[in-house]
Write an enzyme that holds these catalytic residues in place. Structure first.
Site, short mmCIF file in Angstrom:
data_model
loop_
_atom_site.label_atom_id
_atom_site.label_comp_id
_atom_site.label_asym_id
_atom_site.label_seq_id
_atom_site.Cartn_x
_atom_site.Cartn_y
_atom_site.Cartn_z
N TYR A 271 -34.83 -5.51 33.66
CA TYR A 271 -33.65 -4.80 33.37
C TYR A 271 -32.67 -5.62 33.83
O TYR A 271 -32.37 -6.34 34.49
CB TYR A 271 -33.31 -3.61 33.81
CG TYR A 271 -32.10 -3.02 34.02
CD1 TYR A 271 -31.66 -1.98 32.83
CD2 TYR A 271 -30.95 -3.32 34.76
CE1 TYR A 271 -30.50 -1.26 32.64
CE2 TYR A 271 -29.71 -2.73 34.44
CZ TYR A 271 -29.65 -1.85 33.48
OH TYR A 271 -28.41 -1.44 33.12
N GLU B 132 -25.99 -4.44 28.46
CA GLU B 132 -26.99 -3.78 29.04
C GLU B 132 -28.02 -4.20 28.22
O GLU B 132 -28.22 -4.12 26.96
CB GLU B 132 -27.10 -2.47 28.92
CG GLU B 132 -28.35 -1.73 29.75
CD GLU B 132 -28.32 -0.15 30.17
OE1 GLU B 132 -28.18 0.22 31.16
OE2 GLU B 132 -28.20 0.42 28.97
#
Ligand code: GDP
Ligand code: MN
Length: 423
Positions: free
Chosen positions: A142, A230
């Site tokens: 991530y 993101e």
């Protein structure tokens, strides 16, 4: 984190921030774009993304699929393009090994009402697909860049727990998220990128590429005036490559005038139709779940009004700030928008007259009530410039308005009126 709001990591929780009202001055709002658009932007900054193309129709999907297989893809992934995350769990992301499977998935996903934890129970209609070459995933990681409002600094976040909701990781295992705060005067240092790359447990052979990847993301964030970038998941492949398998970018509305090409990426089909309508008349409107419509001037007063409705036992149907200098025309449009919501059982107009004089507001309210044949009860609380003239106009209109002397009284009146109407 797949939410519209900017999240402050310093708040301790990475839970989703509420959608800030559009252009309300409460922090502004953010333009959302699709994954395929985010990947196009990131690719320009040198961020590695899978090969693929967007498809609007089944025919286009078939053609993209044919091309990818012809160019040697071992499989393709068919991805619903909606402005919400959690598509994988909702059935909006499917990996196909053959052209036939890909076409079947495309047929099933295109036009489906995709429900994810971010769409609400009614879901969002899938109007386009992204079809990409599959990647041989080794690890799902991530990456995210957000603004920390407490320190006024950007924070670069990285975690080995990719592919999961980051809010969940933050709640259960906050130590699993590594963070680097970025001094705006210095920028994102290569040493910081290296620190994050090591924290992700990347192999020595992957570190240099990872540092470049993170730096490209940061550059894209800064140069596009993003509010969130993101990559979830950020993957390593079996042959040691790094790829952005998913990409989400939101942009600060207040900076969009500097980026006409980004502004043009807005997809109003993904937005609430009433919110789109309101934005045409410079009204700051956000639809909520309750039954009491509010028309208020000023964002602070709007927040206070929603609070006092709740306090009186009711629930607001919307946030609507008509602004300091609202015209009669805007007030009429505001009424139309409020009334288009079938859940509305009563309307509370709470105005502090300043630049918008109360008599002018009253004239607008009377005209709109007549023109639009408003049937739902209307409660007003008026203060400020020309308030006496305003009250007189309402009283002489022959229409059935209720006037509260204080905010508390007005809130109680409107909650009672809504309850009587069956809210
Ligand atoms: P989201 O659910 O809306 O966040 O959509 P993502 O783009 O993140 O996809 C969800 C999940 O699908 C990812 O976490 C991956 O596990 C999986 N996925 C996406 N693309 C591929 C791919 O090319 N190959 C494989 N094997 N899995 C993929
Ligand atoms: Mn994702």
């Amino acid at each position: 984190m797949d939410t519209a709001g900017t999240v402050s990591p310093a708040q301790g929780s990475l839970g989703p921030a509420p959608n800030p009202p559009n252009n309300s001055g409460l922090g502004g709002s953010n333009l959302k774009i699709h994954e395929y658009q985010a990947k196009e932007i990131l690719a320009k900054y040198g961020v590695a993304v899978p090969k693929g193309e967007m498809a609007n129709t089944l025919e286009e999907a078939t053609e993209v699929t044919r091309k990818l297989f012809a160019e040697g893809a071992a499989g393709v992934v068919v991805k619903a393009q909606i402005h919400a995350g959690g598509r994988g769990k909702g059935g909006g992301v499917k990996v196909a090994r053959t052209r036939e499977d890909a076409e079947l998935y495309a047929k099933n996903i295109l036009g489906m009402q995709l429900v994810t934890h971010q769409t609400g129970p009614q879901g969002q209609k899938v109007q386009r697909l992204l079809i990409e070459e599959t990647a041989a995933i080794d690890r799902e990681l991530y990456l995210g860049i957000v603004l920390d409002r407490a320190t006024s600094e950007l924070v670069f976040m990285a975690s080995q727990a990719g592919g999961m909701e980051i809010e969940e990781v933050a709640a259960k295992d906050p130590e699993a998220i590594f963070k680097e705060s970025i001094d705006p005067a210095v920028g994102f240092g290569a040493w910081q990128a290296r620190k994050l790359a090591f924290a992700l447990g990347l192999k020595a052979t992957q570190i240099t590429a990872a540092v470049a990847f993170l730096q490209s993301l940061y550059k894209a964030f800064i140069e596009t005036d993003a509010s969130l970038v993101e990559i979830n998941p950020f993957i390593t492949t079996k042959d040691d490559k790094l790829l952005a398998l998913d990409a989400k970018i939101t942009f600060d509305d207040n900076a969009l005038f500097r980026h006409p090409a980004i502004k043009a990426l807005r997809d109003t089909a993904e937005e609430d139709p009433l919110e789109v309508e309101a934005s045409k008349y410079a009204l700051n409107y956000i639809k909520l779940d309750g039954s009491i419509a509010c028309m208020v001037n000023g964002a602070g007063l709007a927040m206070a009004t929603m609070d006092i409705i709740q306090y009186a036992g009711g629930s607001p149907a919307n946030f609507l700030d008509v602004g300091g200098g609202a015209t009669q025309e805007q007030i009429e449009h505001a009424f139309e928008i409020l009334l288009a919501d079938a859940h509305v059982k009563a309307i509370l107009i709470n105005i502090f007259g300043g630049i918008l004089r109360v008599d002018r507001l009253a004239t607008g309210v009377v005209a709109a009530t007549r023109n639009l044949h408003v049937k739902v009860p209307i409660v007003l609380r008026l203060e400020g410039t020309n308030v006496e003239e305003g009250r007189k106009i309402l009283a002489e209109s022959g229409l059935n308005f209720q006037v509260g002397e204080t905010m508390k009284e007005a809130a109680e009146l409107v909650v009672a009126a809504a309850a009587k109407a069956g809210a």
